[in-house]
Motif scaffolding. Structure first.
Motif, PDB file in Angstrom:
ATOM      1  N   GLU A  49      -2.547 -26.745 -13.373  1.00 21.96           N
ATOM      2  CA  GLU A  49      -2.521 -25.562 -14.242  1.00 21.96           C
ATOM      3  C   GLU A  49      -1.459 -25.655 -15.332  1.00 21.96           C
ATOM      4  OE1 GLU A  49      -0.136 -24.495 -10.517  1.00 21.96           O
ATOM      5  OE2 GLU A  49      -2.081 -25.370 -10.907  1.00 21.96           O
ATOM      6  N   HIS A  50      -0.505 -26.576 -15.199  1.00 23.06           N
ATOM      7  CA  HIS A  50       0.528 -26.758 -16.222  1.00 23.06           C
ATOM      8  C   HIS A  50       0.059 -27.662 -17.357  1.00 23.06           C
ATOM      9  CE1 HIS A  50       4.248 -25.259 -14.023  1.00 23.06           C
ATOM     10  NE2 HIS A  50       3.273 -25.109 -13.163  1.00 23.06           N
ATOM     11  N   VAL A  66       4.148 -22.172 -24.786  1.00 22.83           N
ATOM     12  CA  VAL A  66       4.062 -23.570 -24.377  1.00 22.83           C
ATOM     13  C   VAL A  66       5.473 -24.144 -24.322  1.00 22.83           C
ATOM     14  CG1 VAL A  66       1.733 -23.981 -25.300  1.00 22.83           C
ATOM     15  CG2 VAL A  66       3.719 -24.337 -26.764  1.00 22.83           C
ATOM     16  N   VAL A  67       5.610 -25.274 -23.623  1.00 23.32           N
ATOM     17  CA  VAL A  67       6.891 -25.968 -23.552  1.00 23.32           C
ATOM     18  C   VAL A  67       6.696 -27.359 -24.139  1.00 23.32           C
ATOM     19  CG1 VAL A  67       8.746 -26.780 -22.066  1.00 23.32           C
ATOM     20  CG2 VAL A  67       7.517 -24.687 -21.473  1.00 23.32           C
ATOM     21  N   HIS A  68       7.426 -27.644 -25.201  1.00 20.78           N
ATOM     22  CA  HIS A  68       7.412 -28.961 -25.831  1.00 20.78           C
ATOM     23  C   HIS A  68       8.492 -29.794 -25.167  1.00 20.78           C
ATOM     24  CE1 HIS A  68       7.986 -32.105 -28.822  1.00 20.78           C
ATOM     25  NE2 HIS A  68       6.861 -31.720 -29.412  1.00 20.78           N
ATOM     26  N   ARG A  69       8.181 -31.019 -24.820  1.00 13.84           N
ATOM     27  CA  ARG A  69       9.107 -31.888 -24.100  1.00 13.84           C
ATOM     28  C   ARG A  69      10.455 -32.012 -24.814  1.00 13.84           C
ATOM     29  NH1 ARG A  69       6.712 -37.355 -23.884  1.00 13.84           N
ATOM     30  NH2 ARG A  69       7.550 -37.469 -25.966  1.00 13.84           N
ATOM     31  N   ASP A  70      10.451 -32.056 -26.131  1.00 15.58           N
ATOM     32  CA  ASP A  70      11.692 -32.264 -26.883  1.00 15.58           C
ATOM     33  C   ASP A  70      12.277 -30.996 -27.485  1.00 15.58           C
ATOM     34  OD1 ASP A  70      11.462 -35.020 -26.402  1.00 15.58           O
ATOM     35  OD2 ASP A  70      10.161 -35.255 -28.151  1.00 15.58           O
ATOM     36  N   HIS A  71      11.459 -29.993 -27.742  1.00 15.93           N
ATOM     37  CA  HIS A  71      11.926 -28.812 -28.479  1.00 15.93           C
ATOM     38  C   HIS A  71      11.979 -27.534 -27.658  1.00 15.93           C
ATOM     39  CE1 HIS A  71      11.886 -31.245 -32.046  1.00 15.93           C
ATOM     40  NE2 HIS A  71      10.608 -31.520 -31.877  1.00 15.93           N
ATOM     41  N   GLY A  72      11.428 -27.528 -26.453  1.00 12.35           N
ATOM     42  CA  GLY A  72      11.524 -26.363 -25.588  1.00 12.35           C
ATOM     43  C   GLY A  72      10.392 -25.372 -25.763  1.00 12.35           C
ATOM     44  N   VAL A 103       2.674 -33.956 -25.089  1.00 11.54           N
ATOM     45  CA  VAL A 103       4.085 -33.546 -25.012  1.00 11.54           C
ATOM     46  C   VAL A 103       4.214 -32.051 -24.734  1.00 11.54           C
ATOM     47  CG1 VAL A 103       4.884 -35.410 -26.516  1.00 11.54           C
ATOM     48  CG2 VAL A 103       4.403 -33.159 -27.488  1.00 11.54           C
ATOM     49  N   LEU A 104       3.091 -31.352 -24.639  1.00 11.13           N
ATOM     50  CA  LEU A 104       3.092 -29.918 -24.350  1.00 11.13           C
ATOM     51  C   LEU A 104       2.636 -29.661 -22.921  1.00 11.13           C
ATOM     52  CD1 LEU A 104       1.395 -28.232 -27.447  1.00 11.13           C
ATOM     53  CD2 LEU A 104       3.829 -28.448 -26.963  1.00 11.13           C
ATOM     54  N   GLN A 105       3.150 -28.585 -22.370  1.00 17.04           N
ATOM     55  CA  GLN A 105       2.612 -28.056 -21.123  1.00 17.04           C
ATOM     56  C   GLN A 105       2.675 -26.539 -21.195  1.00 17.04           C
ATOM     57  OE1 GLN A 105       4.796 -29.249 -17.665  1.00 17.04           O
ATOM     58  NE2 GLN A 105       6.750 -29.006 -18.656  1.00 17.04           N
ATOM     59  N   ARG A 106       1.898 -25.902 -20.360  1.00 18.96           N
ATOM     60  CA  ARG A 106       1.878 -24.447 -20.329  1.00 18.96           C
ATOM     61  C   ARG A 106       3.210 -23.906 -19.840  1.00 18.96           C
ATOM     62  NH1 ARG A 106      -3.118 -23.250 -20.981  1.00 18.96           N
ATOM     63  NH2 ARG A 106      -4.528 -24.645 -19.956  1.00 18.96           N
ATOM     64  N   TYR A 107       3.632 -22.802 -20.412  1.00 18.57           N
ATOM     65  CA  TYR A 107       4.815 -22.112 -19.894  1.00 18.57           C
ATOM     66  C   TYR A 107       4.360 -21.293 -18.698  1.00 18.57           C
ATOM     67  CZ  TYR A 107       8.638 -18.942 -19.305  1.00 18.57           C
ATOM     68  OH  TYR A 107       9.664 -18.234 -18.759  1.00 18.57           O
ATOM     69  N   MET A 108       5.064 -21.433 -17.585  1.00 20.78           N
ATOM     70  CA  MET A 108       4.757 -20.661 -16.385  1.00 20.78           C
ATOM     71  C   MET A 108       5.938 -19.736 -16.109  1.00 20.78           C
ATOM     72  SD  MET A 108       1.832 -21.825 -15.834  1.00 20.78           S
ATOM     73  CE  MET A 108       1.130 -21.655 -14.242  1.00 20.78           C
ATOM     74  N   SER A 109       5.663 -18.447 -15.974  1.00 17.60           N
ATOM     75  CA  SER A 109       6.731 -17.454 -15.857  1.00 17.60           C
ATOM     76  C   SER A 109       7.212 -17.249 -14.434  1.00 17.60           C
ATOM     77  CB  SER A 109       6.257 -16.126 -16.436  1.00 17.60           C
ATOM     78  OG  SER A 109       5.203 -15.620 -15.643  1.00 17.60           O
ATOM     79  N   GLY A 110       6.687 -17.967 -13.479  1.00 13.86           N
ATOM     80  CA  GLY A 110       7.126 -17.783 -12.096  1.00 13.86           C
ATOM     81  C   GLY A 110       6.593 -16.509 -11.482  1.00 13.86           C
ATOM     82  N   GLY A 111       5.442 -16.052 -11.929  1.00 13.26           N
ATOM     83  CA  GLY A 111       4.802 -14.891 -11.323  1.00 13.26           C
ATOM     84  C   GLY A 111       5.160 -13.563 -11.963  1.00 13.26           C
ATOM     85  N   LYS A 112       6.006 -13.568 -12.972  1.00  8.76           N
ATOM     86  CA  LYS A 112       6.376 -12.318 -13.634  1.00  8.76           C
ATOM     87  C   LYS A 112       5.293 -11.964 -14.639  1.00  8.76           C
ATOM     88  CE  LYS A 112      11.272 -13.318 -13.200  1.00  8.76           C
ATOM     89  NZ  LYS A 112      12.500 -13.624 -13.932  1.00  8.76           N
ATOM     90  N   GLU A 113       4.530 -10.971 -14.324  1.00  7.14           N
ATOM     91  CA  GLU A 113       3.427 -10.552 -15.185  1.00  7.14           C
ATOM     92  C   GLU A 113       3.968  -9.913 -16.456  1.00  7.14           C
ATOM     93  OE1 GLU A 113      -0.311 -11.011 -15.708  1.00  7.14           O
ATOM     94  OE2 GLU A 113       0.526 -11.701 -13.821  1.00  7.14           O
ATOM     95  N   GLY A 114       3.481 -10.360 -17.608  1.00  4.64           N
ATOM     96  CA  GLY A 114       3.867  -9.775 -18.888  1.00  4.64           C
ATOM     97  C   GLY A 114       5.227 -10.224 -19.410  1.00  4.64           C
ATOM     98  N   PRO A 132      12.307 -16.047 -24.145  1.00  2.00           N
ATOM     99  CA  PRO A 132      12.892 -16.211 -25.482  1.00  2.00           C
ATOM    100  C   PRO A 132      12.504 -17.577 -26.040  1.00  2.00           C
ATOM    101  CG  PRO A 132      14.572 -16.456 -23.790  1.00  2.00           C
ATOM    102  CD  PRO A 132      13.312 -16.037 -23.101  1.00  2.00           C
ATOM    103  N   LEU A 133      12.148 -17.610 -27.305  1.00  2.00           N
ATOM    104  CA  LEU A 133      11.784 -18.873 -27.941  1.00  2.00           C
ATOM    105  C   LEU A 133      13.035 -19.699 -28.198  1.00  2.00           C
ATOM    106  CD1 LEU A 133       9.176 -17.601 -30.575  1.00  2.00           C
ATOM    107  CD2 LEU A 133       8.740 -18.517 -28.288  1.00  2.00           C
ATOM    108  N   ASP A 134      12.880 -21.009 -28.104  1.00  2.00           N
ATOM    109  CA  ASP A 134      13.992 -21.904 -28.403  1.00  2.00           C
ATOM    110  C   ASP A 134      14.070 -22.125 -29.909  1.00  2.00           C
ATOM    111  OD1 ASP A 134      15.147 -22.528 -25.844  1.00  2.00           O
ATOM    112  OD2 ASP A 134      13.304 -23.616 -25.394  1.00  2.00           O
ATOM    113  N   ARG A 135      15.230 -22.560 -30.357  1.00  5.95           N
ATOM    114  CA  ARG A 135      15.465 -22.851 -31.766  1.00  5.95           C
ATOM    115  C   ARG A 135      15.215 -24.340 -31.980  1.00  5.95           C
ATOM    116  NH1 ARG A 135      18.293 -19.888 -35.270  1.00  5.95           N
ATOM    117  NH2 ARG A 135      19.258 -18.689 -33.599  1.00  5.95           N
TER     118      ARG A 135
END
Length: 157
Positions: free
Chosen positions: A32-33, A47-53, A92-103, A107-110
């Motif tokens: 699922e990731h 999403v989570v970028h391997r190099d940029h977050g 280089v991307l994967q899904r962001y998973m919130s750990g079950g916190k709905e909604g 915070p976005l990375d810089r």
């Protein structure tokens, strides 16, 4: 008539020096990731970028770069920064998973910031510390001798 070659004489190198140890394969990410196709993404997905977050996928854009047409994923980061990722680099991307916190909205990375780099460094250090502890435990177990337990006798019944 077949000839005997030096490579055919004697035991194989694996048996001469004991069993060859192999490093375990890196654990695979849960299915699922993984993002296999841009079709799995919806505008606004984190999403989570391997190099940029952590960033936010917005859309797929057709652009001309260096005189070559191509498809790019448009990712948004903090401070209105945009990253146009070639579709061929989607690995280089994967899904962001919130750990079950709905909604929950992370915070976005810089882009070029230190938060993501620090988080990766701390995670690597924690993994190395745990690996060191596991090696110590394993070495202690190997060095420990235990008296054998006697077989059951009449007093066991």
């Amino acid at each position: 008539m077949s000839w005997i070659r030096p490579s055919n004489i004697g035991p194989k190198s694996d048996t001469r020096f004991g069993e060859r140890s192999r490093l375990p394969a890196a654990p695979a990410l849960p299915a699922e990731h993984l993002i296999r196709s841009f079709r799995e993404l919806n505008g606004g997905d984190f999403v989570v970028h391997r190099d940029h977050g952590i960033g936010r996928y917005m859309c797929l854009r057709r652009m001309t770069v260096g005189g070559v047409d191509g498809d790019f994923l448009e990712l948004h980061y903090r401070a209105d920064a945009k990253l146009f990722l070639p579709i061929m680099r989607i690995a280089v991307l994967q899904r962001y998973m919130s750990g079950g916190k709905e909604g929950y909205e992370p915070p976005l990375d810089r882009l070029g910031g230190t938060r993501w780099k620090n988080a990766r460094r701390k995670a690597r250090q924690a993994a190395e510390q745990i690996a060191g502890q596991l090696l110590e435990i394993h070495a202690d177990r190997l060095a420990t001798t235990v008296e054998p337990v006697s077989p059951p006798d009449a007093f066991f019944a």
